[in-house]
Design an enzyme around this catalytic site. Structure first.
Site, PDB file in Angstrom:
ATOM      1  N   TYR A 138       0.958  -1.579   0.068  1.00 15.08           N
ATOM      2  CA  TYR A 138      -0.300  -0.052  -0.342  1.00 15.08           C
ATOM      3  C   TYR A 138       0.805   1.484   0.176  1.00 15.08           C
ATOM      4  O   TYR A 138       1.910   1.323   0.311  1.00 15.08           O
ATOM      5  CB  TYR A 138      -0.892   0.292   0.924  1.00 15.08           C
ATOM      6  CG  TYR A 138      -1.622   1.638   1.620  1.00 15.08           C
ATOM      7  CD1 TYR A 138      -2.428   1.537   1.614  1.00 15.08           C
ATOM      8  CD2 TYR A 138      -0.865   1.814   2.602  1.00 15.08           C
ATOM      9  CE1 TYR A 138      -3.620   2.814   0.900  1.00 15.08           C
ATOM     10  CE2 TYR A 138      -1.270   3.856   2.102  1.00 15.08           C
ATOM     11  CZ  TYR A 138      -3.179   3.483   2.406  1.00 15.08           C
ATOM     12  OH  TYR A 138      -3.543   5.178   1.632  1.00 15.08           O
ATOM     13  N   GLU A 178      -3.911   7.998  -3.804  1.00 13.59           N
ATOM     14  CA  GLU A 178      -3.548   6.317  -3.605  1.00 13.59           C
ATOM     15  C   GLU A 178      -3.775   5.037  -4.295  1.00 13.59           C
ATOM     16  O   GLU A 178      -4.928   5.083  -5.165  1.00 13.59           O
ATOM     17  CB  GLU A 178      -4.767   5.958  -2.284  1.00 13.59           C
ATOM     18  CG  GLU A 178      -4.679   5.032  -1.743  1.00 13.59           C
ATOM     19  CD  GLU A 178      -5.714   5.107  -0.690  1.00 13.59           C
ATOM     20  OE1 GLU A 178      -7.610   4.643  -1.013  1.00 13.59           O
ATOM     21  OE2 GLU A 178      -6.544   4.602   0.840  1.00 13.59           O
TER      22      GLU A 178
END
Ligand code: ADP
Ligand code: MG
Length: 386
Positions: free
Chosen positions: A108, A196
């Site tokens: 991530y 993101e």
């Protein structure tokens, strides 16, 4: 403003961030053609402005082009419900057909502005995939953060620190540094409020690729980015909010039945509070702004009453910059033109309030006047319930 995954990937690619090969389409037949070109194995991904698509059935693996067509025809038109869409879901209009990559690890990386520190913060985690919110809540120590001084930018040692903590090595490590810098450049250059990548994919071959991408932008900066503004998808936004934005009105639809027309965000918040306090529920937040025109008041009214959930309206205007008589004229003209059937409570205060009240009284229309906010709220709430 939000954009779709495929659009975010287009932006990121310009900054040297690696993305899977893929194309977007609204036709299942075309999905098959894309799969023939880039497949045979592809992933068909619903394009909506919400995450959690995988779990909701909006991301599917196709073994061959025929299956890609089948899956696309299932996904396009489906009402996709994810934890971010709310129970009503979102209708899927388009899919991204993308090469299926061999997953080794799902990491991530995300960038937001830390409002307290007033700097961008880059967050990375080895626990990427689908539930980063859970990681943040239960094991926050697995999320690594680097704060960026806007004057120096994102420094090489910071990128290396993150890549090291993610356990990357060799060529993958080097690719990650380039990826992080590209992502940061994309974030800053486009005045993003969020960028993101979840998952940040490490392939079996050791390549670093953005498998998913989400970007949000600061609305106030969109003037500087006509190319990004062109990516706006009005289908994904609340129609009534889109209409209001055409007239520069801040409008947010809420769940209640008392329509509110107020000037100034602070007064609008206070009005919603007092409606709740009086046992009611506001149907919207509507700020008509400071130096508002009669035309804007009229448009605000038209938008307000077009909402079928609105059973009564409360107009609460403080005449500071805007004059009460001008607001009164706007309301009277709108009420006459739109043939408004719902009960309306009006509370005016400030500059030219007497003139404004007179205009309302002489209009022959049935407004209920209130002299305080409390009285206004206590009058309108029972009317909305009838
Ligand atoms: P969402 O976050 O909305 O669920 P993602 O794009 O993150 O959607 O996709 C969900 C999961 O699907 C990913 O975590 C990944 O495991 C898998 N996936 C997505 N795209 C691909 C792809 N191109 N190749 C292989 N797997 C993929
Ligand atoms: Mg994702």
């Amino acid at each position: 403003m939000k954009i779709h995954e495929y659009q975010a990937k287009q932006i990121l690619q310009k900054f040297g961030v690696k993305i899977p090969q893929g194309e977007v389409t609204h036709s299942p037949k075309q999905a098959q053609k894309i799969a023939e070109k880039i497949g045979p194995k592809v992933v068909v991904k619903a394009q909506i402005h919400a995450g959690g698509r995988g779990k909701g059935g909006g991301v599917k693996l196709a073994e061959n082009p025929n299956q890609a067509e089948n899956l696309a025809s299932q996904i396009i038109g489906m009402n996709l419900v994810t934890h971010q869409t709310g129970p009503e879901g979102k209708k899927v209009k388009r899919v991204l057909v993308e090469e299926a990559l061999d997953i080794d690890r799902e990491l991530y990386i995300g960038i937001v502005i830390d409002r307290a520190l007033e700097t961008p913060v880059i967050m990375a985690s080895s626990e990427g995939g689908v539930e980063i919110e859970k990681v943040a809540a239960e094991t926050p120590e697995l999320i690594f953060k680097e704060y960026v001084n806007p004057a120096t930018g994102f420094l090489g040692y910071q990128a290396r620190k993150l890549a090291f903590k993610l356990g990357l090595k060799g060529d993958t490590f080097k690719q990650a540094l380039q990826f992080f810098q590209g992502l940061y450049q994309a974030f800053c250059s486009s005045d993003a409020s969020l960028a993101e990548i979840n998952p940040l994919l490490i392939t079996k071959q050791g390549d670093v690729i953005a498998l998913d991408a989400k970007m949000n932008f600061d609305d106030n900066a969109l003037k500087r980015h006509p190319d990004i503004l062109d990516m706006r998808d009005l289908d994904e936004e609340e129609p009534i909010e889109v209409e209001a934005s055409k007239y520069n009105l801040s409008y947010i639809k809420l769940d209640g039945n008392v329509g509110c027309m107020v000037n100034g965000a602070g007064l609008a918040m206070a009005t919603m509070d007092i409606i709740m306090h009086s046992g009611g529920m506001p149907a919207n937040f509507l700020d008509v702004g400071g130096g508002v025109s009669e035309e804007a008041v009229k448009n605000a009214f038209r938008i307000l009453v077009s909402d079928k959930d609105v059973k009564a309206a409360l107009v609460n205007i403080f005449g500071g910059i805007v004059r009460c008589d001008l607001v009164a004229n706007g309301i009277v003209n709108a009420a006459k033109e739109l043939d408004i059937k719902i009960p309306m409570v009006v509370r005016l205060e400030g500059t030219n309030v007497e003139k404004g009240k007179k205009i309302l009284e002489e209009s022959g229309l049935s407004f209920q006047a209130a002299s305080s906010m409390k009285e206004a709220a206590e009058t309108v709430v029972p009317l909305a319930k009838q």
